[in-house]
Design a protein around this motif. Structure first.
Motif, PDB file in Angstrom:
ATOM      1  N   PRO A   1      88.141  36.051 -50.454  1.00 43.28           N
ATOM      2  CA  PRO A   1      87.392  35.579 -51.630  1.00 43.28           C
ATOM      3  C   PRO A   1      86.725  36.732 -52.383  1.00 43.28           C
ATOM      4  N   VAL A   2      86.181  37.705 -51.626  1.00 39.51           N
ATOM      5  CA  VAL A   2      85.605  38.917 -52.221  1.00 39.51           C
ATOM      6  C   VAL A   2      86.261  40.084 -51.493  1.00 39.51           C
ATOM      7  N   THR A   3      86.924  40.961 -52.210  1.00 38.20           N
ATOM      8  CA  THR A   3      87.646  42.039 -51.518  1.00 38.20           C
ATOM      9  C   THR A   3      86.827  43.329 -51.481  1.00 38.20           C
ATOM     10  N   GLY A   4      86.995  44.060 -50.383  1.00 33.00           N
ATOM     11  CA  GLY A   4      86.350  45.356 -50.238  1.00 33.00           C
ATOM     12  C   GLY A   4      86.814  46.324 -51.325  1.00 33.00           C
ATOM     13  N   ALA A   5      88.080  46.192 -51.729  1.00 33.53           N
ATOM     14  CA  ALA A   5      88.615  47.076 -52.776  1.00 33.53           C
ATOM     15  C   ALA A   5      87.859  46.859 -54.085  1.00 33.53           C
ATOM     16  N   HIS A   6      87.556  45.605 -54.386  1.00 36.61           N
ATOM     17  CA  HIS A   6      86.826  45.317 -55.631  1.00 36.61           C
ATOM     18  C   HIS A   6      85.387  45.833 -55.548  1.00 36.61           C
ATOM     19  N   VAL A   7      84.753  45.661 -54.396  1.00 37.65           N
ATOM     20  CA  VAL A   7      83.379  46.169 -54.238  1.00 37.65           C
ATOM     21  C   VAL A   7      83.377  47.694 -54.382  1.00 37.65           C
TER      22      VAL A   7
ATOM     23  N   ALA B   1      75.067  56.427 -52.826  1.00 36.05           N
ATOM     24  CA  ALA B   1      76.303  55.620 -52.819  1.00 36.05           C
ATOM     25  C   ALA B   1      76.202  54.492 -51.791  1.00 36.05           C
ATOM     26  N   ASN B   2      75.734  54.853 -50.597  1.00 33.64           N
ATOM     27  CA  ASN B   2      75.560  53.843 -49.542  1.00 33.64           C
ATOM     28  C   ASN B   2      74.192  53.165 -49.671  1.00 33.64           C
ATOM     29  N   ASP B   3      73.207  53.944 -50.070  1.00 37.90           N
ATOM     30  CA  ASP B   3      71.812  53.480 -50.129  1.00 37.90           C
ATOM     31  C   ASP B   3      71.503  52.951 -51.530  1.00 37.90           C
ATOM     32  N   GLY B   4      71.908  51.734 -51.781  1.00 35.20           N
ATOM     33  CA  GLY B   4      71.588  51.087 -53.050  1.00 35.20           C
ATOM     34  C   GLY B   4      72.772  50.776 -53.935  1.00 35.20           C
ATOM     35  N   ALA B   5      73.735  51.704 -54.058  1.00 36.63           N
ATOM     36  CA  ALA B   5      74.834  51.472 -55.005  1.00 36.63           C
ATOM     37  C   ALA B   5      75.848  50.446 -54.490  1.00 36.63           C
ATOM     38  N   CYS B   6      76.362  50.663 -53.263  1.00 32.58           N
ATOM     39  CA  CYS B   6      77.437  49.764 -52.808  1.00 32.58           C
ATOM     40  C   CYS B   6      76.926  48.348 -52.540  1.00 32.58           C
ATOM     41  N   THR B   7      75.652  48.222 -52.174  1.00 31.79           N
ATOM     42  CA  THR B   7      75.127  46.876 -51.934  1.00 31.79           C
ATOM     43  C   THR B   7      74.811  46.157 -53.251  1.00 31.79           C
ATOM     44  N   SER B   8      74.459  46.928 -54.300  1.00 26.14           N
ATOM     45  CA  SER B   8      74.321  46.310 -55.624  1.00 26.14           C
ATOM     46  C   SER B   8      75.686  45.825 -56.093  1.00 26.14           C
ATOM     47  N   ALA B   9      76.722  46.644 -55.849  1.00 26.43           N
ATOM     48  CA  ALA B   9      78.098  46.249 -56.191  1.00 26.43           C
ATOM     49  C   ALA B   9      78.518  45.009 -55.400  1.00 26.43           C
ATOM     50  N   LEU B  10      78.136  44.960 -54.137  1.00 25.80           N
ATOM     51  CA  LEU B  10      78.452  43.786 -53.308  1.00 25.80           C
ATOM     52  C   LEU B  10      77.823  42.522 -53.906  1.00 25.80           C
ATOM     53  N   LEU B  11      76.574  42.625 -54.332  1.00 25.02           N
ATOM     54  CA  LEU B  11      75.909  41.464 -54.937  1.00 25.02           C
ATOM     55  C   LEU B  11      76.609  41.040 -56.231  1.00 25.02           C
ATOM     56  N   ILE B  12      77.023  42.017 -57.028  1.00 27.86           N
ATOM     57  CA  ILE B  12      77.740  41.684 -58.269  1.00 27.86           C
ATOM     58  C   ILE B  12      79.038  40.942 -57.936  1.00 27.86           C
ATOM     59  N   ALA B  13      79.770  41.452 -56.948  1.00 29.89           N
ATOM     60  CA  ALA B  13      81.035  40.816 -56.562  1.00 29.89           C
ATOM     61  C   ALA B  13      80.797  39.402 -56.007  1.00 29.89           C
ATOM     62  N   LEU B  14      79.730  39.232 -55.247  1.00 30.45           N
ATOM     63  CA  LEU B  14      79.402  37.892 -54.736  1.00 30.45           C
ATOM     64  C   LEU B  14      79.054  36.971 -55.905  1.00 30.45           C
ATOM     65  N   GLY B  15      78.362  37.522 -56.909  1.00 29.92           N
ATOM     66  CA  GLY B  15      78.032  36.735 -58.102  1.00 29.92           C
ATOM     67  C   GLY B  15      79.286  36.279 -58.843  1.00 29.92           C
ATOM     68  N   GLU B  16      80.256  37.163 -58.948  1.00 28.12           N
ATOM     69  CA  GLU B  16      81.520  36.783 -59.604  1.00 28.12           C
ATOM     70  C   GLU B  16      82.192  35.642 -58.831  1.00 28.12           C
TER      71      GLU B  16
ATOM     72  N   LYS C   1      81.827  58.813 -48.454  1.00 29.65           N
ATOM     73  CA  LYS C   1      81.355  58.356 -47.138  1.00 29.65           C
ATOM     74  C   LYS C   1      81.658  56.874 -46.913  1.00 29.65           C
ATOM     75  N   LEU C   2      82.028  56.167 -47.985  1.00 27.47           N
ATOM     76  CA  LEU C   2      82.221  54.722 -47.893  1.00 27.47           C
ATOM     77  C   LEU C   2      83.681  54.392 -47.614  1.00 27.47           C
ATOM     78  N   SER C   3      83.928  53.187 -47.111  1.00 32.06           N
ATOM     79  CA  SER C   3      85.319  52.745 -46.953  1.00 32.06           C
ATOM     80  C   SER C   3      85.482  51.316 -47.439  1.00 32.06           C
ATOM     81  N   VAL C   4      86.683  51.036 -47.929  1.00 31.46           N
ATOM     82  CA  VAL C   4      87.028  49.679 -48.372  1.00 31.46           C
ATOM     83  C   VAL C   4      86.884  48.708 -47.200  1.00 31.46           C
ATOM     84  N   GLN C   5      87.274  49.168 -46.019  1.00 28.79           N
ATOM     85  CA  GLN C   5      87.204  48.286 -44.842  1.00 28.79           C
ATOM     86  C   GLN C   5      85.757  47.869 -44.534  1.00 28.79           C
ATOM     87  N   SER C   6      84.826  48.836 -44.552  1.00 25.74           N
ATOM     88  CA  SER C   6      83.428  48.472 -44.273  1.00 25.74           C
ATOM     89  C   SER C   6      82.897  47.517 -45.339  1.00 25.74           C
ATOM     90  N   LEU C   7      83.272  47.756 -46.590  1.00 28.03           N
ATOM     91  CA  LEU C   7      82.819  46.867 -47.665  1.00 28.03           C
ATOM     92  C   LEU C   7      83.436  45.475 -47.505  1.00 28.03           C
TER      93      LEU C   7
END
Ligand SMILES: [Zn+2]
Length: 308
Positions: free
Chosen positions: A25-31, A127-142, A285-291
């Motif tokens: 439903p929400v892909t790590g690649a998109h996040v 990137a890990n501290d604030g950015a990727c989790t903001s992106a995660l919230l945006i993707a969850l919103g979509e 430092k980030l990975s699609v898999q972790s996201l």
């Protein structure tokens, strides 16, 4: 965030469940893609900087349909900090339940979107501290735009001023945004409607393993373990336990059930926090898999909170 000294190694639970990677439903690649876009327009996002304003615009631009319905709220406030008064903005996006009987029950999903003011003179992009989790919230919103909640309502809260303004984290110099909005929601009667406050922090790191965060509410930690099992990600959680001071604390103090989904470790085997609050907190430092794991855990936890 800041963690306390106590650290207990927990048994590593290996999951033998192998996930069939059907379309998620929400892909790590998109996040990951959203994280890159966010960092491109707003690399440094300390309060008062052009990057902070760009971050606010980036988030707003992803929620124009919600803004048109009055479901996007800019919670602007003035905080007294050791560096003087500062204007801060929590950004709130509401996805009301389609079920009138459930609409008043709210699950809040939160992440801070700014970077540390005291790191403004180095190339710190979080990137890990604030950015990727903001992106995660945006993707969850979509996702919730396309699949409106049929159970509890879902609110996204992009918090400001999570980080301390000075390098000396303290109760009075940290968590400005959540201290403000928890007090506001206490005063206006919102707080009793919050069934759970679920926080994302530092969960894009390649070697991510979600900490059993001991300031979180035990039944929500149990649901997180269950969600990990159900999504085949048990080997990504609870290798260690740790108490962390983070944006969930002001809500916990007011009696709201809270869950901090965080991996406090972010570094190398010799220095487990080597990348935390340094110029090395970068996209590589980030990975699609972790996201992907983080997205699956969030959706899994939301499902289980609905069933709770
Ligand atoms: Zn931080």
């Amino acid at each position: 965030m800041k963690h306390t000294a106590l650290c207990i190694a927990a048994t590593l639970a290996l999951s033998l469940t192998s996930g069939v990677n059907a379309q998620k439903p929400v892909t790590g690649a998109h996040v990951m893609e959203l994280t890159k876009e966010y960092l491109a327009v707003a690399p440094k996002r300390y309060i008062g900087s052009p990057g902070h304003l760009a971050a606010e615009h980036f988030i707003h631009d992803h929620f124009k349909p919600e803004a048109a319905k009055g479901n996007y709220i800019d919670d602007t406030f003035t905080a007294r900090t050791p560096q003087g008064f500062m204007t801060m903005h929590n950004l709130l996006v509401k996805f009301p339940s389609t079920n009138p009987a459930k609409r008043d029950n709210v699950i809040v999903l939160a992440s801070h979107y700014e970077t540390n003011y005291w790191l403004k003179d180095i190339n710190f992009v979080g990137a890990n501290d604030g950015a990727c989790t903001s992106a995660l919230l945006i993707a969850l919103g979509e996702y919730f735009r396309d699949h409106p909640p049929t159970g509890d309502s879902v609110w996204l809260l992009f918090t400001d001023g999570e980080e301390s303004i000075t390098s000396q984290w303290s109760d009075s110099d940290s968590l400005y945004g959540t201290r403000h909005i928890a007090a506001k929601w206490s005063g206006d009667g919102t707080l009793p409607h919050i069934k759970a406050f679920v926080l994302a922090d530092m969960i894009g790191w390649k070697d991510m393993n979600v900490t059993r965060e001991t300031n979180s509410t035990p039944w929500l930690e149990d649901l997180l373990a269950k969600a990990a099992k159900e999504t085949g990600h048990s080997n990504y959680v609870f290798r260690e336990s740790m108490a962390v001071d983070d944006d969930h604390i002001p809500f916990k103090q007011r009696g709201v059930p809270v869950l901090d989904i965080i991996d406090y470790k972010y570094g190398t085997s010799s220095d487990p926090e080597a990348f935390h609050h340094t110029a090395q907190d970068t996209i590589d430092k980030l990975s699609v898999q972790s996201l992907q794991v983080s997205a699956d855990l969030f959706l899994g936890v939301i499902k289980l909170i609905n069933e709770h």
